[in-house]
Write a protein that holds these residues in place. Structure first.
Motif, PDB file in Angstrom:
ATOM      1  N   THR A  63      -6.514  29.864 -40.779  1.00 23.43           N
ATOM      2  CA  THR A  63      -5.123  30.295 -40.738  1.00 23.43           C
ATOM      3  C   THR A  63      -5.015  31.766 -41.111  1.00 23.43           C
ATOM      4  O   THR A  63      -5.720  32.231 -42.003  1.00 23.43           O
ATOM      5  N   ASP A  64      -4.169  32.464 -40.386  1.00 22.21           N
ATOM      6  CA  ASP A  64      -3.836  33.837 -40.764  1.00 22.21           C
ATOM      7  C   ASP A  64      -2.407  33.886 -41.298  1.00 22.21           C
ATOM      8  O   ASP A  64      -1.787  34.914 -41.352  1.00 22.21           O
ATOM      9  N   ARG A  65      -1.904  32.746 -41.674  1.00 21.64           N
ATOM     10  CA  ARG A  65      -0.582  32.486 -42.251  1.00 21.64           C
ATOM     11  C   ARG A  65       0.489  32.316 -41.185  1.00 21.64           C
ATOM     12  O   ARG A  65       1.488  31.703 -41.402  1.00 21.64           O
ATOM     13  N   TYR A  66       0.254  32.856 -39.988  1.00 23.00           N
ATOM     14  CA  TYR A  66       1.225  32.725 -38.912  1.00 23.00           C
ATOM     15  C   TYR A  66       0.781  31.723 -37.858  1.00 23.00           C
ATOM     16  O   TYR A  66       1.584  31.097 -37.204  1.00 23.00           O
ATOM     17  N   GLN A  67      -0.526  31.611 -37.685  1.00 21.93           N
ATOM     18  CA  GLN A  67      -1.077  30.711 -36.686  1.00 21.93           C
ATOM     19  C   GLN A  67      -2.250  29.973 -37.310  1.00 21.93           C
ATOM     20  O   GLN A  67      -2.919  30.488 -38.207  1.00 21.93           O
ATOM     21  N   THR A  68      -2.527  28.769 -36.810  1.00 23.60           N
ATOM     22  CA  THR A  68      -3.633  27.965 -37.326  1.00 23.60           C
ATOM     23  C   THR A  68      -4.516  27.531 -36.165  1.00 23.60           C
ATOM     24  O   THR A  68      -4.026  27.125 -35.117  1.00 23.60           O
ATOM     25  N   TRP A  69      -5.825  27.638 -36.361  1.00 27.27           N
ATOM     26  CA  TRP A  69      -6.827  27.196 -35.399  1.00 27.27           C
ATOM     27  C   TRP A  69      -7.596  26.048 -36.011  1.00 27.27           C
ATOM     28  O   TRP A  69      -7.795  26.002 -37.218  1.00 27.27           O
ATOM     29  N   THR A  70      -8.071  25.120 -35.192  1.00 33.01           N
ATOM     30  CA  THR A  70      -8.761  23.944 -35.717  1.00 33.01           C
ATOM     31  C   THR A  70     -10.169  24.258 -36.201  1.00 33.01           C
ATOM     32  O   THR A  70     -10.680  23.575 -37.074  1.00 33.01           O
ATOM     33  N   ARG A  71     -10.801  25.300 -35.636  1.00 29.04           N
ATOM     34  CA  ARG A  71     -12.171  25.656 -36.023  1.00 29.04           C
ATOM     35  C   ARG A  71     -12.350  27.165 -35.994  1.00 29.04           C
ATOM     36  O   ARG A  71     -11.615  27.879 -35.319  1.00 29.04           O
ATOM     37  N   LEU A  72     -13.369  27.631 -36.690  1.00 28.32           N
ATOM     38  CA  LEU A  72     -13.675  29.054 -36.712  1.00 28.32           C
ATOM     39  C   LEU A  72     -14.070  29.553 -35.325  1.00 28.32           C
ATOM     40  O   LEU A  72     -13.706  30.660 -34.929  1.00 28.32           O
ATOM     41  N   SER A  73     -14.777  28.742 -34.562  1.00 29.93           N
ATOM     42  CA  SER A  73     -15.197  29.162 -33.228  1.00 29.93           C
ATOM     43  C   SER A  73     -13.985  29.431 -32.327  1.00 29.93           C
ATOM     44  O   SER A  73     -14.005  30.355 -31.516  1.00 29.93           O
ATOM     45  N   ARG A  74     -12.930  28.661 -32.472  1.00 33.18           N
ATOM     46  CA  ARG A  74     -11.719  28.892 -31.665  1.00 33.18           C
ATOM     47  C   ARG A  74     -10.987  30.148 -32.111  1.00 33.18           C
ATOM     48  O   ARG A  74     -10.426  30.870 -31.290  1.00 33.18           O
ATOM     49  N   TYR A  75     -10.991  30.417 -33.405  1.00 32.27           N
ATOM     50  CA  TYR A  75     -10.392  31.648 -33.924  1.00 32.27           C
ATOM     51  C   TYR A  75     -11.129  32.861 -33.353  1.00 32.27           C
ATOM     52  O   TYR A  75     -10.507  33.820 -32.900  1.00 32.27           O
ATOM     53  N   LEU A  76     -12.462  32.804 -33.373  1.00 25.58           N
ATOM     54  CA  LEU A  76     -13.258  33.907 -32.841  1.00 25.58           C
ATOM     55  C   LEU A  76     -13.067  34.044 -31.329  1.00 25.58           C
ATOM     56  O   LEU A  76     -12.995  35.159 -30.808  1.00 25.58           O
ATOM     57  N   ALA A  77     -12.978  32.933 -30.627  1.00 27.80           N
ATOM     58  CA  ALA A  77     -12.790  32.963 -29.171  1.00 27.80           C
ATOM     59  C   ALA A  77     -11.466  33.635 -28.803  1.00 27.80           C
ATOM     60  O   ALA A  77     -11.397  34.370 -27.819  1.00 27.80           O
ATOM     61  N   GLY A  85     -26.378  32.918 -31.916  1.00 24.58           N
ATOM     62  CA  GLY A  85     -27.078  31.746 -32.428  1.00 24.58           C
ATOM     63  C   GLY A  85     -26.509  30.478 -31.827  1.00 24.58           C
ATOM     64  O   GLY A  85     -25.609  30.507 -30.996  1.00 24.58           O
ATOM     65  N   ASP A  86     -27.041  29.370 -32.286  1.00 25.31           N
ATOM     66  CA  ASP A  86     -26.585  28.094 -31.759  1.00 25.31           C
ATOM     67  C   ASP A  86     -25.390  27.574 -32.549  1.00 25.31           C
ATOM     68  O   ASP A  86     -24.907  28.220 -33.465  1.00 25.31           O
ATOM     69  N   ARG A  87     -24.955  26.396 -32.197  1.00 27.63           N
ATOM     70  CA  ARG A  87     -23.773  25.800 -32.816  1.00 27.63           C
ATOM     71  C   ARG A  87     -23.980  25.539 -34.311  1.00 27.63           C
ATOM     72  O   ARG A  87     -23.053  25.635 -35.100  1.00 27.63           O
ATOM     73  N   GLU A  88     -25.194  25.210 -34.701  1.00 29.08           N
ATOM     74  CA  GLU A  88     -25.474  24.918 -36.104  1.00 29.08           C
ATOM     75  C   GLU A  88     -25.448  26.167 -36.976  1.00 29.08           C
ATOM     76  O   GLU A  88     -25.260  26.080 -38.179  1.00 29.08           O
ATOM     77  N   ALA A  89     -25.633  27.340 -36.374  1.00 32.33           N
ATOM     78  CA  ALA A  89     -25.631  28.589 -37.139  1.00 32.33           C
ATOM     79  C   ALA A  89     -24.291  28.795 -37.831  1.00 32.33           C
ATOM     80  O   ALA A  89     -24.238  29.219 -38.986  1.00 32.33           O
ATOM     81  N   LEU A  90     -23.200  28.487 -37.141  1.00 41.98           N
ATOM     82  CA  LEU A  90     -21.871  28.664 -37.723  1.00 41.98           C
ATOM     83  C   LEU A  90     -21.663  27.752 -38.925  1.00 41.98           C
ATOM     84  O   LEU A  90     -21.108  28.162 -39.935  1.00 41.98           O
ATOM     85  N   GLY A  91     -22.124  26.521 -38.838  1.00 43.34           N
ATOM     86  CA  GLY A  91     -22.014  25.597 -39.966  1.00 43.34           C
ATOM     87  C   GLY A  91     -22.824  26.058 -41.158  1.00 43.34           C
ATOM     88  O   GLY A  91     -22.366  25.975 -42.306  1.00 43.34           O
ATOM     89  N   ASP A  92     -24.033  26.571 -40.905  1.00 45.71           N
ATOM     90  CA  ASP A  92     -24.866  27.101 -41.996  1.00 45.71           C
ATOM     91  C   ASP A  92     -24.199  28.288 -42.668  1.00 45.71           C
ATOM     92  O   ASP A  92     -24.238  28.431 -43.886  1.00 45.71           O
ATOM     93  N   LEU A  93     -23.574  29.147 -41.876  1.00 46.24           N
ATOM     94  CA  LEU A  93     -22.893  30.318 -42.429  1.00 46.24           C
ATOM     95  C   LEU A  93     -21.717  29.907 -43.308  1.00 46.24           C
ATOM     96  O   LEU A  93     -21.507  30.480 -44.373  1.00 46.24           O
ATOM     97  N   LEU A  94     -20.969  28.915 -42.867  1.00 45.45           N
ATOM     98  CA  LEU A  94     -19.824  28.469 -43.661  1.00 45.45           C
ATOM     99  C   LEU A  94     -20.259  27.841 -44.980  1.00 45.45           C
ATOM    100  O   LEU A  94     -19.607  28.030 -46.005  1.00 45.45           O
ATOM    101  N   ARG A  95     -21.376  27.118 -44.956  1.00 47.00           N
ATOM    102  CA  ARG A  95     -21.883  26.547 -46.211  1.00 47.00           C
ATOM    103  C   ARG A  95     -22.360  27.644 -47.159  1.00 47.00           C
ATOM    104  O   ARG A  95     -22.116  27.585 -48.359  1.00 47.00           O
ATOM    105  N   ALA A  96     -23.007  28.667 -46.632  1.00 47.24           N
ATOM    106  CA  ALA A  96     -23.473  29.775 -47.471  1.00 47.24           C
ATOM    107  C   ALA A  96     -22.301  30.567 -48.036  1.00 47.24           C
ATOM    108  O   ALA A  96     -22.336  31.006 -49.186  1.00 47.24           O
TER     109      ALA A  96
END
Length: 137
Positions: A63-77, A85-96
């Motif tokens: 969320t940027d307070r005005y709009q909400t996206w269901t996932r980080l990949s959609r926000y970036l898109a 990287g692959d799909r798992e890279a984003l999950g690893d980054l969020l955990r870190a």
């Protein structure tokens, strides 16, 4: 004017997100005394609204307070960006990013696959072949 996301009773943390040229910074944001805080130099510092582009909430929505996206990949898109990287890279980054501030490279999204192969193929197809030129002469 940018604002921080609303703090709900069931919310205890988020990940603050900032995008600059070619990099995305992710850092943990915590709620303390009913306000958003980030850790700077080992201390909790109140988060300033204009400092962050968006927040990744506890359930993964962005969320940027005005709009909400269901996932980080959609926000970036929506911004025309992708994390290499692959799909798992984003999950690893969020955990870190849940534990410490990290910087991640981002690239402009160029669509599925690369069109350089298509360009080279068309160039080869339009170039006259040596055998065809001799026969025509």
């Amino acid at each position: 004017m940018k604002r921080l996301p609303i703090i709900y009773e069931d919310t205890s943390f988020a990940t603050a997100l900032t995008i600059t040229r070619g990099e995305m910074f992710l850092e943990p944001a915590r709620i303390w005394n009913g306000e958003w805080h980030v850790r700077r130099d080992g201390r909790l510092v109140p988060a300033v609204a204009g400092e962050f582009d968006a927040f990744i909430m506890e359930r993964g929505e962005v969320t940027d307070r005005y709009q909400t996206w269901t996932r980080l990949s959609r926000y970036l898109a929506d911004r025309g960006l992708v994390v290499p990287g692959d799909r798992e890279a984003l999950g690893d980054l969020l955990r870190a990013a849940h534990w410490r501030r990290i910087a991640v490279p981002v690239e402009r999204y160029r669509g599925r696959g690369s069109d350089t192969g298509l360009v080279k193929t068309l160039a080869r197809g339009s170039a006259p072949r040596a055998g065809q030129q001799r026969r025509a002469a």
